[in-house]
Design a protein around this motif. Structure first.
Motif, PDB file in Angstrom:
ATOM      1  N   ALA A 171       3.194 -11.600  -3.551  1.00  8.36           N
ATOM      2  CA  ALA A 171       1.795 -11.264  -3.288  1.00  8.36           C
ATOM      3  C   ALA A 171       1.312 -10.370  -4.413  1.00  8.36           C
ATOM      4  N   SER A 172       0.003 -10.376  -4.628  1.00  5.30           N
ATOM      5  CA  SER A 172      -0.588  -9.490  -5.628  1.00  5.30           C
ATOM      6  C   SER A 172      -1.986  -9.112  -5.175  1.00  5.30           C
ATOM      7  N   GLY A 173      -2.434  -7.983  -5.670  1.00  2.00           N
ATOM      8  CA  GLY A 173      -3.766  -7.564  -5.278  1.00  2.00           C
ATOM      9  C   GLY A 173      -4.196  -6.271  -5.917  1.00  2.00           C
ATOM     10  N   VAL A 174      -5.407  -5.880  -5.554  1.00  2.00           N
ATOM     11  CA  VAL A 174      -5.987  -4.615  -5.999  1.00  2.00           C
ATOM     12  C   VAL A 174      -6.199  -3.766  -4.752  1.00  2.00           C
ATOM     13  N   PHE A 175      -5.683  -2.557  -4.790  1.00  2.00           N
ATOM     14  CA  PHE A 175      -5.752  -1.631  -3.665  1.00  2.00           C
ATOM     15  C   PHE A 175      -6.492  -0.378  -4.096  1.00  2.00           C
ATOM     16  N   ALA A 176      -7.239   0.199  -3.181  1.00  4.30           N
ATOM     17  CA  ALA A 176      -7.888   1.480  -3.430  1.00  4.30           C
ATOM     18  C   ALA A 176      -7.730   2.331  -2.181  1.00  4.30           C
ATOM     19  N   GLY A 177      -7.643   3.623  -2.387  1.00  3.06           N
ATOM     20  CA  GLY A 177      -7.511   4.521  -1.257  1.00  3.06           C
ATOM     21  C   GLY A 177      -7.676   5.964  -1.672  1.00  3.06           C
ATOM     22  N   MET A 178      -7.702   6.798  -0.672  1.00  2.00           N
ATOM     23  CA  MET A 178      -7.824   8.234  -0.889  1.00  2.00           C
ATOM     24  C   MET A 178      -6.688   8.907  -0.147  1.00  2.00           C
ATOM     25  N   ILE A 179      -6.216  10.003  -0.685  1.00  2.00           N
ATOM     26  CA  ILE A 179      -5.240  10.822   0.005  1.00  2.00           C
ATOM     27  C   ILE A 179      -5.901  12.174   0.190  1.00  2.00           C
ATOM     28  N   ILE A 180      -6.113  12.520   1.448  1.00  2.00           N
ATOM     29  CA  ILE A 180      -6.806  13.768   1.737  1.00  2.00           C
ATOM     30  C   ILE A 180      -5.817  14.801   2.244  1.00  2.00           C
ATOM     31  N   LYS A 181      -6.140  16.044   2.023  1.00  2.00           N
ATOM     32  CA  LYS A 181      -5.371  17.141   2.604  1.00  2.00           C
ATOM     33  C   LYS A 181      -5.874  17.307   4.027  1.00  2.00           C
ATOM     34  N   ARG A 237      -1.685   1.964 -12.183  1.00  2.00           N
ATOM     35  CA  ARG A 237      -2.926   2.691 -11.913  1.00  2.00           C
ATOM     36  C   ARG A 237      -4.071   2.102 -12.718  1.00  2.00           C
ATOM     37  N   VAL A 238      -5.193   1.858 -12.047  1.00  4.34           N
ATOM     38  CA  VAL A 238      -6.442   1.488 -12.712  1.00  4.34           C
ATOM     39  C   VAL A 238      -7.224   2.766 -12.986  1.00  4.34           C
ATOM     40  N   TYR A 239      -7.386   3.600 -11.934  1.00  4.78           N
ATOM     41  CA  TYR A 239      -7.989   4.919 -12.128  1.00  4.78           C
ATOM     42  C   TYR A 239      -7.593   5.846 -10.995  1.00  4.78           C
ATOM     43  N   PHE A 240      -7.698   7.148 -11.259  1.00  7.54           N
ATOM     44  CA  PHE A 240      -7.513   8.184 -10.258  1.00  7.54           C
ATOM     45  C   PHE A 240      -8.515   9.276 -10.577  1.00  7.54           C
ATOM     46  N   ARG A 241      -9.524   9.398  -9.717  1.00  9.98           N
ATOM     47  CA  ARG A 241     -10.517  10.454  -9.892  1.00  9.98           C
ATOM     48  C   ARG A 241     -11.104  10.810  -8.534  1.00  9.98           C
ATOM     49  N   PHE A 242     -11.425  12.102  -8.370  1.00 11.51           N
ATOM     50  CA  PHE A 242     -11.964  12.621  -7.110  1.00 11.51           C
ATOM     51  C   PHE A 242     -11.072  12.236  -5.923  1.00 11.51           C
ATOM     52  N   ASN A 243      -9.767  12.267  -6.143  1.00 17.06           N
ATOM     53  CA  ASN A 243      -8.737  11.933  -5.141  1.00 17.06           C
ATOM     54  C   ASN A 243      -8.792  10.486  -4.681  1.00 17.06           C
ATOM     55  N   LYS A 244      -9.493   9.624  -5.396  1.00 17.37           N
ATOM     56  CA  LYS A 244      -9.494   8.186  -5.086  1.00 17.37           C
ATOM     57  C   LYS A 244      -8.646   7.486  -6.142  1.00 17.37           C
ATOM     58  N   LEU A 245      -7.730   6.648  -5.661  1.00 20.11           N
ATOM     59  CA  LEU A 245      -6.803   5.937  -6.524  1.00 20.11           C
ATOM     60  C   LEU A 245      -7.033   4.440  -6.364  1.00 20.11           C
ATOM     61  N   LYS A 246      -7.090   3.750  -7.482  1.00 27.82           N
ATOM     62  CA  LYS A 246      -7.191   2.287  -7.482  1.00 27.82           C
ATOM     63  C   LYS A 246      -6.057   1.752  -8.337  1.00 27.82           C
ATOM     64  N   CYS A 247      -5.343   0.725  -7.796  1.00 24.27           N
ATOM     65  CA  CYS A 247      -4.164   0.183  -8.470  1.00 24.27           C
ATOM     66  C   CYS A 247      -4.131  -1.340  -8.388  1.00 24.27           C
ATOM     67  N   ARG A 248      -3.481  -1.947  -9.374  1.00 26.27           N
ATOM     68  CA  ARG A 248      -3.111  -3.361  -9.323  1.00 26.27           C
ATOM     69  C   ARG A 248      -1.658  -3.387  -8.855  1.00 26.27           C
ATOM     70  N   VAL A 249      -1.402  -4.169  -7.795  1.00 24.42           N
ATOM     71  CA  VAL A 249      -0.098  -4.132  -7.149  1.00 24.42           C
ATOM     72  C   VAL A 249       0.463  -5.549  -7.034  1.00 24.42           C
ATOM     73  N   ALA A 271       0.821  -1.209   0.000  1.00 29.97           N
ATOM     74  CA  ALA A 271       0.000   0.000   0.000  1.00 29.97           C
ATOM     75  C   ALA A 271       0.862   1.269   0.000  1.00 29.97           C
ATOM     76  N   GLN A 272       1.933   1.277   0.819  1.00 33.26           N
ATOM     77  CA  GLN A 272       2.766   2.483   0.868  1.00 33.26           C
ATOM     78  C   GLN A 272       3.428   2.766  -0.468  1.00 33.26           C
ATOM     79  N   ILE A 273       3.998   1.742  -1.086  1.00 35.42           N
ATOM     80  CA  ILE A 273       4.673   1.960  -2.374  1.00 35.42           C
ATOM     81  C   ILE A 273       3.652   2.076  -3.502  1.00 35.42           C
ATOM     82  N   GLY A 274       2.725   1.126  -3.545  1.00 32.38           N
ATOM     83  CA  GLY A 274       1.824   1.029  -4.691  1.00 32.38           C
ATOM     84  C   GLY A 274       0.703   2.028  -4.724  1.00 32.38           C
ATOM     85  N   LEU A 275       0.310   2.553  -3.567  1.00 34.04           N
ATOM     86  CA  LEU A 275      -0.827   3.464  -3.516  1.00 34.04           C
ATOM     87  C   LEU A 275      -0.424   4.857  -3.029  1.00 34.04           C
ATOM     88  N   VAL A 276       0.274   4.931  -1.896  1.00 32.72           N
ATOM     89  CA  VAL A 276       0.585   6.232  -1.307  1.00 32.72           C
ATOM     90  C   VAL A 276       1.614   6.996  -2.134  1.00 32.72           C
TER      91      VAL A 276
END
Length: 172
Positions: free
Chosen positions: A154-164, A131-143, A63-68
């Motif tokens: 390991a492999s997976g699909v992660f989704a998350g938001m980064i807020i200010k 990256r699968v998509y990034f919209r409205f500050n929501k990111l979804k990735c295949r990692v 999550a830290q590398i692949g999403l954040v």
């Protein structure tokens, strides 16, 4: 380091920061690396005499590398459009997530991970995220996490938001 300005914005202290290096980063993909410290806090109890990295830590590394990392890059790009080869911006060490996008707080919203191999103390892993998509500050990735031989761990699909964030986390 080429991507130091992204590493400086990771909002983690040293005992819970699982990113050593970013070797590739663009708006659609990140490749990063982490070597698990043999003296990490979780090995003493998981499992005594036969330490194995907990799945929650493997998930956190992914999550830290692949999403954040990718999310911060995308928000920085959106906020300031920095050139990758440009001079490194000045960073206030008291504000680890400081930058053109402001203080950043990552929230993992979902993770679907398949574990294929164990990760042992001292092992270096590589995380590749697309990256699968990034919209409205929501990111979804295949990692995917790989070992040094390029074999999947390991492999997976992660989704998350980064807020200010102004420094105070609130639930509404």
């Amino acid at each position: 380091m080429k991507y130091q300005y992204i590493l400086d914005r990771l909002p983690y202290k040293s005992s819970f920061r699982f990113v050593d290096e970013i070797s590739f980063l663009d708006p659609d993909k990140v490749i990063g690396h982490y070597t698990l410290r043999a003296d990490a806090f979780f090995y003493a109890d998981h499992f005594p005499g036969n330490p194995v990295t907990p799945g929650a830590i493997v998930t956190e590394i992914m999550a830290q590398i692949g999403l954040v990392v990718l999310g911060i890059f995308l928000l920085e790009d959106e906020a300031a459009e920095p050139a990758i080869e440009a001079a490194e911006p000045a960073i206030d060490p008291a504000e680890p997530a400081n930058g053109p996008a402001g203080r950043l707080f990552p929230l993992l919203t979902s993770a679907d991970v398949s574990f294929l191999k164990m990760v042992l103390p001292g092992q270096k892993v590589t995380v590749i995220s697309s990256r699968v998509y990034f919209r409205f500050n929501k990111l979804k990735c295949r990692v995917v996490m790989q070992d040094e031989a390029g074999e999947p761990i390991a492999s997976g699909v992660f989704a998350g938001m980064i807020i200010k964030n102004d420094g105070r986390i609130k639930n509404k």
